[in-house]
Design an enzyme around this catalytic site. Structure first.
Site, PDB file in Angstrom:
ATOM      1  N   ASN A 232       8.064  34.065  21.874  1.00  0.00           N
ATOM      2  CA  ASN A 232       7.278  33.423  22.923  1.00  0.00           C
ATOM      3  C   ASN A 232       6.901  32.006  22.482  1.00  0.00           C
ATOM      4  O   ASN A 232       6.547  31.789  21.318  1.00  0.00           O
ATOM      5  CB  ASN A 232       6.007  34.230  23.198  1.00  0.00           C
ATOM      6  CG  ASN A 232       6.304  35.608  23.753  1.00  0.00           C
ATOM      7  OD1 ASN A 232       7.269  35.775  24.495  1.00  0.00           O
ATOM      8  ND2 ASN A 232       5.501  36.595  23.393  1.00  0.00           N
TER       9      ASN A 232
ATOM     10  N   VAL B 201      -0.247  33.400  18.895  1.00  0.00           N
ATOM     11  CA  VAL B 201      -0.373  33.029  17.482  1.00  0.00           C
ATOM     12  C   VAL B 201       0.619  31.889  17.220  1.00  0.00           C
ATOM     13  O   VAL B 201       1.833  32.057  17.422  1.00  0.00           O
ATOM     14  CB  VAL B 201      -0.082  34.220  16.551  1.00  0.00           C
ATOM     15  CG1 VAL B 201      -0.199  33.789  15.095  1.00  0.00           C
ATOM     16  CG2 VAL B 201      -1.028  35.386  16.833  1.00  0.00           C
TER      17      VAL B 201
ATOM     18  N   HIS C  37       7.220  33.657  15.439  1.00  0.00           N
ATOM     19  CA  HIS C  37       7.452  35.063  15.095  1.00  0.00           C
ATOM     20  C   HIS C  37       8.443  35.651  16.080  1.00  0.00           C
ATOM     21  O   HIS C  37       8.408  35.354  17.273  1.00  0.00           O
ATOM     22  CB  HIS C  37       6.144  35.859  15.108  1.00  0.00           C
ATOM     23  CG  HIS C  37       5.293  35.625  16.309  1.00  0.00           C
ATOM     24  ND1 HIS C  37       4.497  34.501  16.448  1.00  0.00           N
ATOM     25  CD2 HIS C  37       5.117  36.344  17.438  1.00  0.00           C
ATOM     26  CE1 HIS C  37       3.873  34.544  17.596  1.00  0.00           C
ATOM     27  NE2 HIS C  37       4.236  35.653  18.238  1.00  0.00           N
TER      28      HIS C  37
ATOM     29  N   HIS D 228       9.435  38.881  17.899  1.00  0.00           N
ATOM     30  CA  HIS D 228       9.066  40.253  18.269  1.00  0.00           C
ATOM     31  C   HIS D 228      10.349  41.091  18.269  1.00  0.00           C
ATOM     32  O   HIS D 228      11.381  40.663  18.811  1.00  0.00           O
ATOM     33  CB  HIS D 228       8.514  40.304  19.697  1.00  0.00           C
ATOM     34  CG  HIS D 228       7.177  39.674  19.886  1.00  0.00           C
ATOM     35  ND1 HIS D 228       6.001  40.386  19.832  1.00  0.00           N
ATOM     36  CD2 HIS D 228       6.826  38.388  20.152  1.00  0.00           C
ATOM     37  CE1 HIS D 228       4.984  39.573  20.067  1.00  0.00           C
ATOM     38  NE2 HIS D 228       5.465  38.365  20.265  1.00  0.00           N
TER      39      HIS D 228
END
Ligand code: 5GP
Length: 120
Positions: free
Chosen positions: A87, A96, A100, A102
């Site tokens: 995202n 955040v 990252h 997911h």
């Protein structure tokens, strides 16, 4: 870039259910799973968003995908399949600001994520 919760996880200042770690990346279970299997793969290098990925990060981001597949195999979900999502910023749903990946698996996932009719 200000420190995020993921820097604290990398530095072991707060606990996480760690699934994979080496000098470049960390994979750990998401604290709020959105599928039967939901873990995150993060680089140890703090990169705020996918907009901030540079030429020198290309191999690192590719490696994050390899680690996603390695951990998915450990969970026994690689053959059945999984979804990887990164995202970016507000409309992407990023909360955040340390990139990252997911990794979601364990059942057939819905698609698309946006339901409104785009044809009009
Ligand atoms: P984003 O919304 O930025 O794409 O995803 C952030 C993800 O990090 C969310 O799925 C959220 O549940 C997860 N998360 C936030 N804080 C923590 C934490 O302290 N520990 C773990 N394991 N996951 C977290």
């Amino acid at each position: 870039m200000s420190e995020t919760i993921f820097t604290k996880i990398i530095n072991k200042e707060i606990p996480a259910d760690i699934l994979f770690e080496d000098e470049r990346v960390l994979a750990f279970k998401d604290i709020s799973p959105q599928a039967p299997v939901h873990f995150l793969v993060i680089p140890k290098k703090a990169i705020a968003t996918t907009n901030d990925i540079t030429l020198e990060d290309e191999a690192l981001v590719g490696y994050m995908h390899r680690v996603a597949a390695i951990v998915a195999k450990d969970f026994g979900v690689a053959e059945q399949g999984f979804r990887t999502v990164m995202n970016c910023n507000q409309d992407g749903g990023q909360t955040v600001y340390h990139i990252h990946l997911h990794v979601l698996a364990g059942k057939a996932l819905g698609w698309p994520p946006y339901q409104e009719n785009l044809k009009s």
